[in-house]
Design an enzyme around this catalytic site. Structure first.
Site, PDB file in Angstrom:
ATOM      1  N   LYS A   1       0.843  -1.205   0.000  1.00 21.51           N
ATOM      2  CA  LYS A   1       0.000   0.000   0.000  1.00 21.51           C
ATOM      3  C   LYS A   1       0.875   1.251   0.000  1.00 21.51           C
ATOM      4  CE  LYS A   1      -3.913   1.930   2.676  1.00 21.51           C
ATOM      5  NZ  LYS A   1      -4.726   1.756   3.915  1.00 21.51           N
TER       6      LYS A   1
ATOM      7  N   SER B   1      -9.687   2.213   3.101  1.00 23.62           N
ATOM      8  CA  SER B   1      -8.839   2.968   2.204  1.00 23.62           C
ATOM      9  C   SER B   1      -7.921   2.086   1.361  1.00 23.62           C
ATOM     10  CB  SER B   1      -7.984   3.952   2.996  1.00 23.62           C
ATOM     11  OG  SER B   1      -7.089   3.250   3.865  1.00 23.62           O
TER      12      SER B   1
ATOM     13  N   SER C   1      -9.582  -0.329   7.221  1.00 20.63           N
ATOM     14  CA  SER C   1      -9.071  -0.232   5.845  1.00 20.63           C
ATOM     15  C   SER C   1      -8.401  -1.482   5.290  1.00 20.63           C
ATOM     16  CB  SER C   1      -8.100   0.935   5.728  1.00 20.63           C
ATOM     17  OG  SER C   1      -8.831   2.133   5.728  1.00 20.63           O
TER      18      SER C   1
HETATM   19  N1  GLN Z   1     -12.813   4.230   6.476  1.00 23.50           N
HETATM   20  C1  GLN Z   1     -12.220   4.642   7.710  1.00 23.50           C
HETATM   21  C2  GLN Z   1     -11.878   6.106   7.645  1.00 23.50           C
HETATM   22  O1  GLN Z   1     -12.215   6.719   6.700  1.00 23.50           O
HETATM   23  C3  GLN Z   1     -11.029   3.807   8.003  1.00 23.50           C
HETATM   24  C4  GLN Z   1      -9.797   4.253   7.354  1.00 23.50           C
HETATM   25  C5  GLN Z   1      -8.615   3.413   7.682  1.00 23.50           C
HETATM   26  O2  GLN Z   1      -8.719   2.358   8.294  1.00 23.50           O
HETATM   27  N2  GLN Z   1      -7.476   3.901   7.275  1.00 23.50           N
HETATM   28  O3  GLN Z   1     -11.286   6.666   8.511  1.00 23.50           O
END
Ligand code: GLN
Length: 505
Positions: A74, A149, A173
């Protein structure tokens, strides 16, 4: 092939790492124009590692079991010599001078790095639509989101562009993209994998972890990247439990004596009927394997999302202050007046950050401001403690807790983009684990009525990550034997669309 199968074939001399790595690069070249999982493909570097591993193997050197198995990373993880943007315009063109600890460990194991995967900007989002570099498409349906994400890592693995990938999970994420792409995703115990070299979103919540197609592969990868690191002050000192052993034990499909707690608050209104149906069927399989299924209540989980969206923006507003046009990447010099440091910072941040990042910086700065700190940030931290206590009480009644990973299957690209609150709701079931620091896994457990993948979430007490692997591997084995998810062996049919010139890759 799974990483475990590739590892066996490599050790048996049936294939070389150059062949395996080239096959994945060919797959990327064939389908990534359609999927767009990658922001940068590191073909030369990956093949150089593969050649080196092949030469060492040929010379009879003792190698790590995953030596020669390629992986995607990532783009929030810094990689020496490879562009690292965290999906943001503000880091466009930045090439880190060092490797994250987990990247050092991948390299030490001899794993070729195929490239860097797309993500929501600074890991804020649940659909990868907040990337500054375009959408990633769900390999199961290219009109749909791959989750976020870490949508790029999940899509790369689901599309067989990589056997393994690294994700990061601050609120879901790794797990939510896993659920909507039919891949396995694991968020380790907080402190279980070094955060050194991860571009921080919310430091008290962030964890890196595996993205794979099988539970055993996650265990193998988790053991490579996990364990103490003196460069991360929150890194746990003790060694990891035996994760691979737990996965192998679980794959027998026997869960006699294991207590499985169904979290009452994470399985009700708002969950798609097909998601709930698959969840109930999976519970039945676990019961059939000898598990004792009980219902547990975690009354404060109701406030987890609200607490998270105060704590995360607060920490993010602080962590993102370093992107100021002075130190990294983009610098925008205003032409309509004096180029003072403050005006350069303002112009750079204005141009370099997307809307969601700005929204959260504003929210976090407000929540931390002198007059409101106690009311917002302080209260959210108290809620966090209540959630931790809910977990402690629940883990007295059960060895693992379970729920659907995400309330729905993958939604259409664009569907929730203009509605931040609807986007935030995707993580209702995953966020409590981050707030408490406990480990969580998402295992694909079939498809919903719409034909799209669904995920089953397993949570364990801190430091007991092995329990995830035992129960996860058991469920995976039971699904393959039963009504089944040929999910893992079903490579999505994808149109071949060549990579286009002139993109970030
Ligand atoms: N979707 C969650 C957010 O927007 C989690 C993001 C993540 O785990 N990096 O914060």
């Amino acid at each position: 092939m799974s990483a475990d199968e590739l590892s066996r074939a490599l050790r048996a001399g049936e294939v070389t790492s150059v062949m395996v790595t080239q096959a994945h690069l060919d797959r990327i070249a064939a389908v990534d124009g359609a999927v767009h999982a990658f922001l940068h493909v590191a073909a030369e570097e990956a093949l150089a590692t593969a050649r080196d591993v092949d030469a060492r193997r040929a010379a009879g050197e003792e190698l790590h079991p995953l030596a020669g198995v390629p992986i995607a990373v990532k783009d929030v993880v810094v990689t020496k010599g490879l562009p690292t943007t965290a999906g943001s315009r503000i880091l466009e063109g930045w090439v880190p001078p060092y490797d994250a600890t987990l990247v050092e460990r991948l390299k030490a194991a001899g794993m070729p790095i195929l490239g860097k995967t797309n993500m929501d900007e600074f890991a804020m989002g649940s659909s990868t639509e907040h990337s500054a570099y375009g959408n990633t498409h769900n390999p199961w349906d290219l009109d749909r989101i791959p989750g976020g994400s870490g949508g790029g890592s999940a899509a790369a693995v689901a599309a067989y562009e990589a056997p393994l990938a690294i994700g990061t999970d601050t609120g879901g994420s790794i797990r939510q993209p896993g659920a909507v792409t039919g891949t396995v995703g694991v968020k380790p115990t907080y402190g279980g994998v070094s955060r050194y070299g991860l571009i921080a979103l919310a430091s008290s919540l962030d964890q890196a972890g595996p993205v794979t197609r099988t539970v055993l592969d996650s265990a193998l990868l988790h053991e490579v990247i996990g364990g103490h690191d003196r460069r991360d002050s929150t890194s746990l000192p003790e060694p990891l439990p035996d994760l691979v052993g737990a996965a192998r034990l679980g794959s027998s499909g026997d869960l006699t004596g294991v207590r499985v707690g169904v979290v009452h608050e994470l399985n009700g209104d708002g969950y798609q009927p097909g998601v709930r149906a698959r969840f109930e069927e999976s519970l039945e399989l676990l019961r059939g394997a000898g598990a004792e299924v009980v219902e547990v209540s975690c009354p404060h989980f109701e406030y987890a999302l609200a607490a998270y969206y105060l704590i995360l923006p607060s920490e993010a507003s602080s962590n993102l202050a370093k992107f100021d046009g002075m130190r990294f990447g983009l610098r925008v010099v205003p032409t309509d007046g004096p180029a003072t440091a403050e005006r350069v910072m303002g112009a750079t941040r204005g141009a370099g950050f997307g809307d969601e990042v700005k929204r959260r910086i504003i929210l976090g700065t407000y929540a931390l401001s002198a007059g409101y700190y106690d009311a917002y940030y302080g209260s959210a931290q108290k809620v966090r403690t209540l959630i931790q206590r809910d977990f402690e009480a629940a883990f007295e009644q059960a060895d693992v807790l379970v729920s659907p990973t995400a309330p729905t299957t993958a939604f259409k690209l664009g569907e929730k983009l203009d509605d931040p609150l609807a986007m935030y709701l995707n993580d209702v079931a995953t966020i409590p684990a981050n707030l408490a620091g406990v480990p969580g896994m998402s295992v694909p457990n079939g498809v919903s009525d719409d034909g799209l993948p669904v995920g089953f979430q397993i949570l364990a007490p801190a430091r007991a990550d092995d329990r995830l692997y035992r129960v996860g591997a058991a469920l995976e084995a039971l699904l393959e034997r039963g009504w089944g998810a040929p999910l893992l062996s079903r490579a999505p049919e994808l149109p071949t669309a060549p990579l286009t010139e002139g993109t970030a890759r």
